[in-house]
Scaffold this motif. Structure first.
Motif, PDB file in Angstrom:
ATOM      1  N   TRP A  76       0.839  -1.197   0.000  1.00 38.64           N
ATOM      2  CA  TRP A  76       0.000   0.000   0.000  1.00 38.64           C
ATOM      3  C   TRP A  76       0.876   1.251   0.000  1.00 38.64           C
ATOM      4  N   ALA A  77       0.477   2.246  -0.773  1.00 42.76           N
ATOM      5  CA  ALA A  77       1.144   3.549  -0.872  1.00 42.76           C
ATOM      6  C   ALA A  77       2.551   3.461  -1.475  1.00 42.76           C
ATOM      7  N   CYS A  78       2.796   2.440  -2.283  1.00 39.97           N
ATOM      8  CA  CYS A  78       4.067   2.300  -3.001  1.00 39.97           C
ATOM      9  C   CYS A  78       3.786   2.281  -4.498  1.00 39.97           C
ATOM     10  N   LYS A  79       4.793   1.961  -5.301  1.00 38.86           N
ATOM     11  CA  LYS A  79       4.608   1.831  -6.750  1.00 38.86           C
ATOM     12  C   LYS A  79       5.612   0.832  -7.294  1.00 38.86           C
ATOM     13  N   ARG A  80       5.472   0.497  -8.579  1.00 37.79           N
ATOM     14  CA  ARG A  80       6.294  -0.558  -9.168  1.00 37.79           C
ATOM     15  C   ARG A  80       7.787  -0.268  -9.123  1.00 37.79           C
ATOM     16  N   LEU A  81       8.185   0.978  -9.041  1.00 42.08           N
ATOM     17  CA  LEU A  81       9.602   1.327  -8.987  1.00 42.08           C
ATOM     18  C   LEU A  81      10.288   0.792  -7.727  1.00 42.08           C
ATOM     19  N   LEU A  82       9.496   0.373  -6.765  1.00 42.96           N
ATOM     20  CA  LEU A  82      10.023  -0.256  -5.556  1.00 42.96           C
ATOM     21  C   LEU A  82      10.926  -1.442  -5.916  1.00 42.96           C
ATOM     22  N   TRP A  83      10.640  -2.108  -7.034  1.00 41.41           N
ATOM     23  CA  TRP A  83      11.338  -3.326  -7.438  1.00 41.41           C
ATOM     24  C   TRP A  83      12.511  -3.095  -8.383  1.00 41.41           C
ATOM     25  N   ARG A  84      12.841  -1.866  -8.713  1.00 42.41           N
ATOM     26  CA  ARG A  84      13.863  -1.607  -9.740  1.00 42.41           C
ATOM     27  C   ARG A  84      15.235  -2.178  -9.403  1.00 42.41           C
ATOM     28  N   GLU A  85      15.589  -2.297  -8.144  1.00 41.48           N
ATOM     29  CA  GLU A  85      16.895  -2.855  -7.766  1.00 41.48           C
ATOM     30  C   GLU A  85      16.901  -4.387  -7.794  1.00 41.48           C
ATOM     31  N   GLN A  86      15.752  -5.019  -7.565  1.00 42.37           N
ATOM     32  CA  GLN A  86      15.671  -6.473  -7.532  1.00 42.37           C
ATOM     33  C   GLN A  86      15.467  -7.081  -8.921  1.00 42.37           C
ATOM     34  N   THR A  87      14.849  -6.342  -9.823  1.00 42.45           N
ATOM     35  CA  THR A  87      14.486  -6.873 -11.134  1.00 42.45           C
ATOM     36  C   THR A  87      15.669  -7.467 -11.906  1.00 42.45           C
ATOM     37  N   PRO A  88      16.827  -6.796 -12.008  1.00 40.45           N
ATOM     38  CA  PRO A  88      17.926  -7.378 -12.781  1.00 40.45           C
ATOM     39  C   PRO A  88      18.357  -8.762 -12.290  1.00 40.45           C
ATOM     40  N   SER A  89      18.260  -9.008 -11.004  1.00 43.38           N
ATOM     41  CA  SER A  89      18.655 -10.316 -10.457  1.00 43.38           C
ATOM     42  C   SER A  89      17.638 -11.408 -10.759  1.00 43.38           C
ATOM     43  N   LEU A  90      16.400 -11.017 -11.053  1.00 45.68           N
ATOM     44  CA  LEU A  90      15.334 -11.992 -11.286  1.00 45.68           C
ATOM     45  C   LEU A  90      15.081 -12.276 -12.760  1.00 45.68           C
ATOM     46  N   VAL A  91      15.589 -11.431 -13.641  1.00 45.64           N
ATOM     47  CA  VAL A  91      15.247 -11.523 -15.058  1.00 45.64           C
ATOM     48  C   VAL A  91      15.652 -12.858 -15.680  1.00 45.64           C
ATOM     49  N   TRP A  92      16.855 -13.333 -15.446  1.00 47.18           N
ATOM     50  CA  TRP A  92      17.239 -14.587 -16.070  1.00 47.18           C
ATOM     51  C   TRP A  92      16.992 -15.726 -15.112  1.00 47.18           C
ATOM     52  N   PRO A  93      16.253 -16.715 -15.466  1.00 47.07           N
ATOM     53  CA  PRO A  93      15.619 -17.057 -16.734  1.00 47.07           C
ATOM     54  C   PRO A  93      14.126 -16.735 -16.732  1.00 47.07           C
ATOM     55  N   ASN A  94      13.726 -15.646 -16.146  1.00 48.66           N
ATOM     56  CA  ASN A  94      12.306 -15.318 -15.982  1.00 48.66           C
ATOM     57  C   ASN A  94      11.898 -14.088 -16.771  1.00 48.66           C
ATOM     58  N   ARG A  95      10.606 -13.945 -16.939  1.00 49.98           N
ATOM     59  CA  ARG A  95      10.018 -12.690 -17.390  1.00 49.98           C
ATOM     60  C   ARG A  95       9.506 -12.037 -16.108  1.00 49.98           C
ATOM     61  N   VAL A  96       9.929 -10.829 -15.839  1.00 52.41           N
ATOM     62  CA  VAL A  96       9.569 -10.141 -14.596  1.00 52.41           C
ATOM     63  C   VAL A  96       8.576  -9.035 -14.912  1.00 52.41           C
ATOM     64  N   LEU A  97       7.453  -9.077 -14.229  1.00 54.40           N
ATOM     65  CA  LEU A  97       6.381  -8.104 -14.410  1.00 54.40           C
ATOM     66  C   LEU A  97       6.179  -7.358 -13.099  1.00 54.40           C
ATOM     67  N   ALA A  98       6.341  -6.052 -13.131  1.00 55.11           N
ATOM     68  CA  ALA A  98       6.060  -5.208 -11.963  1.00 55.11           C
ATOM     69  C   ALA A  98       4.962  -4.243 -12.385  1.00 55.11           C
ATOM     70  N   LEU A  99       3.925  -4.137 -11.602  1.00 48.86           N
ATOM     71  CA  LEU A  99       2.833  -3.252 -11.986  1.00 48.86           C
ATOM     72  C   LEU A  99       2.467  -2.310 -10.862  1.00 48.86           C
ATOM     73  N   ASP A 100       1.881  -1.182 -11.270  1.00 46.66           N
ATOM     74  CA  ASP A 100       1.326  -0.244 -10.299  1.00 46.66           C
ATOM     75  C   ASP A 100      -0.121  -0.648 -10.070  1.00 46.66           C
ATOM     76  N   LEU A 101      -0.447  -1.026  -8.855  1.00 45.08           N
ATOM     77  CA  LEU A 101      -1.826  -1.389  -8.542  1.00 45.08           C
ATOM     78  C   LEU A 101      -2.738  -0.175  -8.716  1.00 45.08           C
ATOM     79  N   ARG A 102      -4.014  -0.405  -8.782  1.00 36.39           N
ATOM     80  CA  ARG A 102      -5.001   0.666  -8.979  1.00 36.39           C
ATOM     81  C   ARG A 102      -4.784   1.810  -7.997  1.00 36.39           C
ATOM     82  N   GLY A 103      -4.731   3.019  -8.539  1.00 36.73           N
ATOM     83  CA  GLY A 103      -4.591   4.203  -7.702  1.00 36.73           C
ATOM     84  C   GLY A 103      -3.186   4.457  -7.186  1.00 36.73           C
ATOM     85  N   HIS A 104      -2.219   3.714  -7.663  1.00 39.61           N
ATOM     86  CA  HIS A 104      -0.826   3.856  -7.223  1.00 39.61           C
ATOM     87  C   HIS A 104       0.059   4.174  -8.419  1.00 39.61           C
TER      88      HIS A 104
END
Length: 88
Positions: free
Chosen positions: A31-59
């Protein structure tokens, strides 16, 4: 490759970032965050995955809904075409 885009589901425009290929990993912020919260973790998760980060409704960059903030994440992922074919 990192892609930023929007998808409209049930009249609410939802912002998302997707990168990589393979099984989909969905990152959800609190709550009260946004998808950019994950920008530091995403590079470590990308291989071998597709990583989807979304802004929930109203965020973040997503629209504020006229009614309610609840969301069914599996419905969102499948409706937007992010789920693997066997999950549809």
């Amino acid at each position: 490759m990192l892609a930023h885009d929007f998808v409209t589901i049930n009249g609410v425009r939802t912002a998302y970032t997707v990168s990589g290929a393979g099984p989909t990993v969905v990152l959800l912020h609190g709550w009260a965050c946004k998808r950019l919260l994950w920008r530091e973790q995403t590079p470590s998760l990308v291989w071998p995955n597709r990583v989807l980060a979304l802004d929930l409704r109203g965020h973040g960059d997503s629209d504020v809904p006229d009614q309610g903030y609840s969301i069914r994440v599996p419905t969102l992922v499948i409706a937007a075409g992010w789920a693997p074919r066997e999950d549809r």
